[in-house]
Scaffold this active site. Structure first.
Site, short mmCIF file in Angstrom:
data_model
loop_
_atom_site.label_atom_id
_atom_site.label_comp_id
_atom_site.label_asym_id
_atom_site.label_seq_id
_atom_site.Cartn_x
_atom_site.Cartn_y
_atom_site.Cartn_z
N SER A 1 4.93 17.79 -8.42
CA SER A 1 5.62 17.10 -9.52
C SER A 1 6.15 17.99 -10.62
O SER A 1 6.81 17.50 -11.54
CB SER A 1 4.71 16.04 -10.12
OG SER A 1 4.59 15.00 -9.19
N PHE B 1 -0.72 7.12 0.74
CA PHE B 1 -1.75 8.15 0.91
C PHE B 1 -3.15 7.63 0.63
O PHE B 1 -4.05 8.39 0.29
CB PHE B 1 -1.43 9.36 0.03
CG PHE B 1 -0.11 10.01 0.36
CD1 PHE B 1 0.87 10.16 -0.60
CD2 PHE B 1 0.17 10.43 1.66
CE1 PHE B 1 2.09 10.74 -0.29
CE2 PHE B 1 1.37 11.01 1.98
CZ PHE B 1 2.34 11.16 1.01
N THR C 1 -5.99 9.73 3.17
CA THR C 1 -5.31 10.99 2.88
C THR C 1 -4.67 11.66 4.09
O THR C 1 -3.45 11.88 4.10
CB THR C 1 -6.31 11.95 2.21
OG1 THR C 1 -6.80 11.33 1.02
CG2 THR C 1 -5.67 13.28 1.89
N SER D 1 4.51 7.06 -12.10
CA SER D 1 4.99 6.58 -10.81
C SER D 1 6.04 7.53 -10.25
O SER D 1 7.08 7.77 -10.90
CB SER D 1 5.60 5.19 -10.96
OG SER D 1 6.19 4.79 -9.74
N ASN D 2 5.83 8.03 -9.06
CA ASN D 2 6.83 8.87 -8.39
C ASN D 2 8.16 8.14 -8.26
O ASN D 2 9.23 8.78 -8.27
CB ASN D 2 6.33 9.27 -7.01
CG ASN D 2 5.26 10.32 -7.06
OD1 ASN D 2 5.51 11.43 -7.53
ND2 ASN D 2 4.07 9.97 -6.63
N ARG E 1 5.03 17.20 -19.66
CA ARG E 1 3.71 16.94 -20.23
C ARG E 1 3.47 17.84 -21.44
O ARG E 1 4.01 18.96 -21.49
CB ARG E 1 2.62 17.23 -19.19
CG ARG E 1 2.58 16.28 -18.00
CD ARG E 1 1.36 16.58 -17.16
NE ARG E 1 1.34 15.81 -15.91
CZ ARG E 1 0.98 14.52 -15.82
NH1 ARG E 1 0.64 13.86 -16.91
NH2 ARG E 1 0.97 13.90 -14.66
N GLY F 1 1.28 19.70 -10.82
CA GLY F 1 1.75 19.27 -9.51
C GLY F 1 0.60 19.12 -8.54
O GLY F 1 -0.35 19.90 -8.56
N ASN G 1 -6.43 17.15 -2.76
CA ASN G 1 -7.40 16.09 -2.50
C ASN G 1 -8.83 16.57 -2.78
O ASN G 1 -9.77 16.24 -2.06
CB ASN G 1 -7.30 15.54 -1.08
CG ASN G 1 -8.03 14.19 -0.95
OD1 ASN G 1 -8.02 13.39 -1.89
ND2 ASN G 1 -8.65 13.96 0.18
#
Ligand SMILES: CC1(C)S[C@@H]2[C@H](NC(=O)CCCC[C@H](NC(=O)C[NH3+])C(=O)[O-])C(=O)N2[C@H]1C(=O)[O-]
Length: 351
Positions: free
Chosen positions: A62, A120, A123, A160-161, A287, A302, A329
């Site tokens: 991200s 996801f 995962t 939200s992507n 951010r 990210g 993860n």
């Protein structure tokens, strides 16, 4: 820079903690008026055992959103898009609510759900199902619209992507070009980011790179090499490849006004809190973290299968940090990697 010197021992310790939390490797690069300092730990490739290398390319997830935000804000400066216009003004009929504006997308206040939560939820199966898939933008938006909205437009922050998938659609509509062309001519070429690329839907990371390793949900299950994927599930929300040095260049160029005129940079830096702690803020695709020593840093984080990234600069651009761990993860590894921020910008902790 007026900042305390980076605490390089603490920087190395943060990387070691990241490995202890399950990352095969990690790196950090600090650049600024005091020069460049780098630290590495572990390996960039578990099979060959090749050591982590601060010159290696990796997927930045991200942090891509900040690249997309810069392109969109340049289009605002060029009067091609207005932040407070409804998205449907530019993409008629796309969204079910004419009240959702471009600014709502950029601040994660549109209320559009994030389709990746379901995608996801499991995962590794979720990743394997999409790693070689090519999605159209419309398909991704539809996945979101199939789910309930998270709130009224403008009401609350809800990451939200989907928002930055729609930002990619706006860029392509306003320019008539694919986003890759706009990233290249507006950011990558002007800043000479020779290790930054947007290769979607190609699955490879060309040249010297780190392999990424995904932790399965099942405790103790072996890591999955997730290096090669299209990242088509994210595209303008997360498919960029870069390097530590290029990210240092990008975030410092951004805050020092090399990419946006002052009034647009000010809009980008206008922050609202993302949670009740009041230490983390979001502007327009950017951010702000307020660190323990009172220093605020600006950039993005990210998370993409196999890679965690932090890319931040001080407001005056005099010091930048890029840090990466080649796993994901694994929240404890992400938190440990986040320790590089305090080491880089706050220096030695008072005893
Ligand atoms: C808000 C975030 C953290 S999530 C968002 C985006 N990354 C994604 O949406 C990928 C989510 C799944 C990644 C996967 N996790 C799972 O599959 C969990 N079941 C893993 O850890 O590799 C990104 O990047 N952003 C981070 C950001 O902005 O920092």
């Amino acid at each position: 820079s007026g900042l305390p010197a980076p605490d390089l021992e603490a920087l190395q310790a943060a990387l070691q903690n990241t490995l202890a939390a399950g990352a095969p490797g990690a790196m950090a690069r600090i650049s600024g008026v005091d020069g460049v300092q780098t630290k590495t730990a572990g390996v960039r490739d578990k099979v060959s055992g090749a050591a982590m290398d601060t010159d290696a390319r990796f997927r930045i997830g991200s942090v891509t959103k900040t690249f997309s935000s810069v392109v969109l804000l340049q289009l605002v400066a060029e009067k091609k898009i207005e932040l407070d216009q409804p998205v449907n003004h530019y993409l008629p009929g796309l969204l079910p609510d004419d009240r959702i504006t471009v600014r709502h997308l950029m601040t994660h206040r549109s209320g559009l759900s994030d389709y990746t939560n379901a995608m996801f939820n499991n995962t590794v199966p979720g990743f394997e199902a999409v790693r070689n898939k090519v999605f159209g933008y419309q398909e991704l938006v539809q996945l979101s619209l199939n789910e309930p909205r998270t709130g009224e437009p403008g009401a609350a922050y809800s990451y939200s992507n989907t928002n930055f998938v729609v930002v990619g659609m706006l860029i392509e509509k306003a320019t008539g070009n694919p986003v890759v062309k706009e990233y290249d001519r507006r950011i990558i070429k002007p800043l000479k980011l020779r290790n930054t690329s947007y290769v979607h839907p190609d699955t490879k990371i060309k040249g010297l790179h780190a392999n990424g390793y995904l932790h399965p949900d099942e405790a103790g299950a072996p890591l999955v090499d997730s290096t090669e994927q299209t990242v088509s599930w994210a595209q303008s929300a997360g498919a960029m490849i870069s390097s530590a040095a290029d990210l240092n260049t990008f975030t410092s160029a951004l805050v020092t006004g090399r990419l946006l005129p002052p009034q647009l940079l000010d809009q980008m830096l206008t922050m609202t809190p993302t949670d009740a702690t009041n230490t983390r803020f979001y502007g327009l695709g950017l951010r702000r973290y307020d660190l323990s020593c009172g220093t605020s840093v600006y950039g993005h984080t990210g998370t993409v299968q196999g890679f965690y990234t932090y890319a931040f600069s001080t407001r005056d651009g005099k010091r930048s940090l890029a840090a990466m761990a080649n796993t994901s993860n694994r929240g404890s590894a992400n938190t440990a990697l986040g320790g590089t921020l305090e080491a880089a910008f706050c220096g030695k902790k008072p005893v």
